[in-house]
Enzyme design. Sequence first.
Site, mmCIF file in Angstrom:
data_model
loop_
_atom_site.group_PDB
_atom_site.id
_atom_site.type_symbol
_atom_site.label_atom_id
_atom_site.label_comp_id
_atom_site.label_asym_id
_atom_site.label_seq_id
_atom_site.Cartn_x
_atom_site.Cartn_y
_atom_site.Cartn_z
ATOM 1 C CG HIS A 1 -2.048 -0.860 1.230
ATOM 2 N ND1 HIS A 1 -1.690 -2.376 1.318
ATOM 3 C CD2 HIS A 1 -3.192 -0.785 1.191
ATOM 4 C CE1 HIS A 1 -2.965 -3.047 1.322
ATOM 5 N NE2 HIS A 1 -3.890 -2.207 1.174
ATOM 6 N N GLY B 1 -1.281 -1.649 -5.625
ATOM 7 C CA GLY B 1 -2.098 -2.826 -5.095
ATOM 8 C C GLY B 1 -3.508 -2.429 -4.626
ATOM 9 C CG HIS B 2 -6.235 -0.088 -1.756
ATOM 10 N ND1 HIS B 2 -7.068 0.886 -2.217
ATOM 11 C CD2 HIS B 2 -6.986 -0.724 -0.436
ATOM 12 C CE1 HIS B 2 -8.099 0.908 -1.610
ATOM 13 N NE2 HIS B 2 -8.057 0.053 -0.361
ATOM 14 C CG HIS C 1 -10.778 -4.446 -1.520
ATOM 15 N ND1 HIS C 1 -10.810 -3.063 -1.611
ATOM 16 C CD2 HIS C 1 -10.900 -4.837 -0.404
ATOM 17 C CE1 HIS C 1 -10.682 -2.806 -0.248
ATOM 18 N NE2 HIS C 1 -10.814 -3.890 0.421
ATOM 19 C CD GLU D 1 -12.279 -5.637 3.701
ATOM 20 O OE1 GLU D 1 -11.544 -4.843 2.918
ATOM 21 O OE2 GLU D 1 -12.224 -5.572 5.062
ATOM 22 C CD GLU E 1 -14.110 -1.251 3.799
ATOM 23 O OE1 GLU E 1 -13.489 -0.327 3.872
ATOM 24 O OE2 GLU E 1 -13.890 -2.235 3.063
ATOM 25 C CB CYS F 1 -14.265 2.648 2.957
ATOM 26 S SG CYS F 1 -13.167 3.276 4.274
ATOM 27 C CB CYS G 1 -9.809 2.541 6.026
ATOM 28 S SG CYS G 1 -10.950 0.989 6.062
ATOM 29 C CB CYS G 2 -14.851 2.665 8.264
ATOM 30 S SG CYS G 2 -14.818 1.285 6.972
#
Length: 658
Positions: free
Chosen positions: A138, A189-190, A274, A326, A342, A344, A422-423
């Site tokens: 990340h 990757g994200h 994801h 997710e 989620e 996010c 993260c949320c």
Amino acid sequence: MGEVKKIKDISLRDIEIKDGFWTNYINLVKNVVIPYQWQALNDEIEGAEPSHCIKNFKIAAGEEKGEFNGHSFQDTDLYKWIEAASYILAAYPDPELEKTIDEAIDLIGKAQQPDGYLDTYYIIMEPENRWTNELAKHELYCAGHMIEAAVAYYEATGKEKLLNIACRFADHIDEVFGKEENKLPGYSGHQEIELALMRLYRAKGNEKYLNLSKYFIDERGQEPNYFNLEAEKRAERIGKEAVLKEHYYMLVQDGYKYMQAHVPVRQQNKAVGHAVRAMYMYTAMADLAGEIKDEALFNACKILWENVTESQLYITGGIGSSDYGEKFTFDYDLPNDTAYAETCASVGLVFWSQKMFGIDQDSKYADIMEKALYNGTISGMSLDGKSFFYVNPLEVWPEACENRQDLMHVEPVRQKWFGCACCPPNIARLIASIGKYIYSQQEDKIYVHHYIGSDAKFNVGNANIKLTQESNYPWQGNIKFLVTVENPVKFTMALRIPEWCSNAAVKVNGNILTMDIITKKGYAEVEAIWCNGDVIEITLPMTVEKLQANPNLRKNTGKVALQRGPIVYCLEEVDNGADLADISLPRDCSLQAEYDSNLLDGVTMITGEALRSHMSDWKGKLYKRAEYNTVPIKIKAIPYYAWANRTPGEMIVWIREC
């Protein structure tokens, strides 16, 4: 793609929220959430999972000794906090908050390396292995959130220190990644860096950042797949078995669908993998497509939009149905009790919706944005701002959550904090920036996407315009706009007619307009020479609706969900007793809406008559001959976003119909 007149979003400095619904949320973020989350980042919340975030930065900056703790992307919690706090500062100057942010920025600057690199995990733990595991570690994701924070703080305060830190890091990334010799032919990757670079490009006017975003989007999914090349290099260094023991195996087994790198983005036609990664990537794709007029890229966005909204979207605006990864699974797979949805991901859906509208001015994008804003995003935070949901299910049976492995991800109550947090800051930054989503301007046309009480400033030609919007939305559908101008000005007001509404009416200075003439792609467009004191009124009748799901959505066959206006409703055990799944709504039942100022900080509830099984018939029996004995009961439904703020218990959105 054709020539599209430039769409401009409204600066937070040009809008003041004065809304019964959203002002409460903004005040909550300003007065409670931001201070609370700052404490969480500093590990000061008793009983909450430690964040380690600030401590990691202090270690990386040489202010403390120790090892890195938390996820490799822990840095982003601070960056999103700064972004949320910046949006608050833009509307509500606060010297103490600004001082706290400046001190955090100083710390970030101390941690930055001489070549511009900045990631506390690698600085502390593996300084020699930077950019060797973008599949799972990340680095680019963290960089993206730092860039977003930097742009937000610069726009709010005019201060450039964090923006300069971000530019140094972005310049370093540009030196590392690309098709040129001695560069890594890779990508994130994200996904996140892609949309952030678009924001940096607009803030600085430097096309290098636009081109870097385009490179990351264009390169993704090309052959040979970069993640295979990266894994081969890692295997040479740490051994093949070690690589297989990492996340790599789980991610590679589906051909990198997990991070939407299975094929080039212009060839993608189904939302897979994801959900948050997908939303951030789709947002960047739409933003880039609009900026460079890329027809193929926008066509891919439209195809993906149709797949998500027509086949993989929960009625609450939640997306990503599977706990494992997710992620999206397949069309119509939208289970209620095991839903992931989620927070996010719903936040990301709002971002994507806005960028899609920037290219194609259709109300369907704002309709989905509204669905997410009033349901699947704010459900992620308690009404007191001190606890949060990562997962947003549509059905909860607490005993099952405690005892079933496949429901372990579902929490019947919100949590103080998360190891992967993260949320909480994501929902904070969305609420703090809600003013950005109300209006858009296209030269001499002002689009009204959301009915949120506010004062907003616009400039058409050389004329200054102020629109005062008065609204008690989402509980009532009567909205009024007052025009303030120095001299008469010609422009068009485009008022969204929500998808849920029939029989909308528009008046100008008391005169009713003909809707079938003025409505274009879901917006009632009223062109006029506007004078000071002119009044526009729009009436959106709100009735209680019973909604059905597509028959392919098997989990909800024979069930209905209740909706009034933009709000989706649910039943809670605290109001209706246990065994909610046993409740049935007669097809001809009467349902009433009533506002209760004392319930859940003030909500419109829905009440009506329903049926339950006659439980005395079941004493001592697990099964029996069908007899259908029922007893009448009264039910109370509350807004879905407000569930789990009272006594813990069962909850359902979809109710059996009989």
